[in-house]
Structure formats: C-alpha cells, structure tokens
Design a protein around this motif. Structure first.
Motif, short mmCIF file in Angstrom:
data_model
loop_
_atom_site.label_atom_id
_atom_site.label_comp_id
_atom_site.label_asym_id
_atom_site.label_seq_id
_atom_site.Cartn_x
_atom_site.Cartn_y
_atom_site.Cartn_z
N GLY A 11 0.80 -1.21 0.00
CA GLY A 11 0.00 0.00 0.00
C GLY A 11 0.84 1.27 0.00
O GLY A 11 0.41 2.30 0.50
N LEU A 12 2.03 1.19 -0.54
CA LEU A 12 2.91 2.36 -0.56
C LEU A 12 2.84 3.07 -1.91
O LEU A 12 2.54 2.46 -2.92
N CYS A 13 3.13 4.34 -1.90
CA CYS A 13 3.25 5.11 -3.14
C CYS A 13 4.72 5.08 -3.58
O CYS A 13 5.62 4.85 -2.77
N SER A 14 4.94 5.34 -4.83
CA SER A 14 6.30 5.22 -5.36
C SER A 14 7.30 6.16 -4.69
O SER A 14 8.49 5.86 -4.64
N ASP A 15 6.84 7.26 -4.13
CA ASP A 15 7.76 8.18 -3.45
C ASP A 15 8.01 7.77 -2.00
O ASP A 15 8.77 8.43 -1.29
N GLU A 16 7.42 6.67 -1.56
CA GLU A 16 7.59 6.22 -0.17
C GLU A 16 8.61 5.08 -0.04
O GLU A 16 8.86 4.62 1.07
N TYR A 17 9.17 4.65 -1.12
CA TYR A 17 10.16 3.57 -1.05
C TYR A 17 11.19 3.76 -2.17
O TYR A 17 10.99 4.51 -3.11
N ASP A 18 12.31 3.10 -1.99
CA ASP A 18 13.40 3.17 -2.96
C ASP A 18 13.64 1.75 -3.48
O ASP A 18 13.99 0.86 -2.72
#
Length: 89
Positions: A11-18
């Motif tokens: 449930g993460l957005c692309s700017d919340e993980y690397d």
C-alpha cells in the motif's frame, strides 16, 4: 512490475520507497563477454597489422616504379586508396 507489486502488497506510493534492482549475470555469460572483448581487441590488432602490410606493399610497388594506378590494379584497390596508403606513416 516490481514497483506495482510493492504498491499493491504494501500500500505504498512510489515516493515512499526506494527500489533498486541488481542484475547478477551467470559466470558463463561473463566468460562469454570477456572472450568477446578479447576477440575484439585481437581483431583490432590484426586490422592494424593488415593495414601496415598494405602500406608496405604499396611502398614496395611504388619503389619498383609502378604508378599509383598500376599499383592499385595489382592490389585490387583504387589508385586513390594507393595514394592514401602511400602518404600514411
């Protein structure tokens, strides 16, 4: 594809993980690449040797008194190419 799965599962957005993907090639592929590079280097050396032999042939024919046109006929190249070879070091 991997980023879509992360977003769906966590449930993460692309700017919340690397996301970092590292590709590991099999040793056999690396061996093929190394051999190909060695063959390319050998081909370059052989090309330089062939060019030197062509220049030597031109110089010898011209020293024997042939014209550039005649030398070109003998060697199967244009007289312009003979002229280039004659001028190159």
């Amino acid at each position: 594809m991997a980023s879509d799965l992360i977003e769906i599962m966590d449930g993460l957005c692309s700017d919340e993980y690397d996301l970092r993907v590292t590709l590991q090639l099999p040793h056999s592929v690396k061996d093929h690449q190394a051999r190909a590079e060695a063959l390319r280097e050998e081909a370059q050396r052989k090309q330089a040797e062939a060019a030197a032999e062509n220049r030597a042939a031109v110089q010898e024919l011209l020293a024997l008194g042939l014209s550039e046109r005649e030398a070109g006929d003998v060697l199967g190249v244009s007289f312009q190419r003979v002229s280039q070879l004659a001028k190159s070091p």
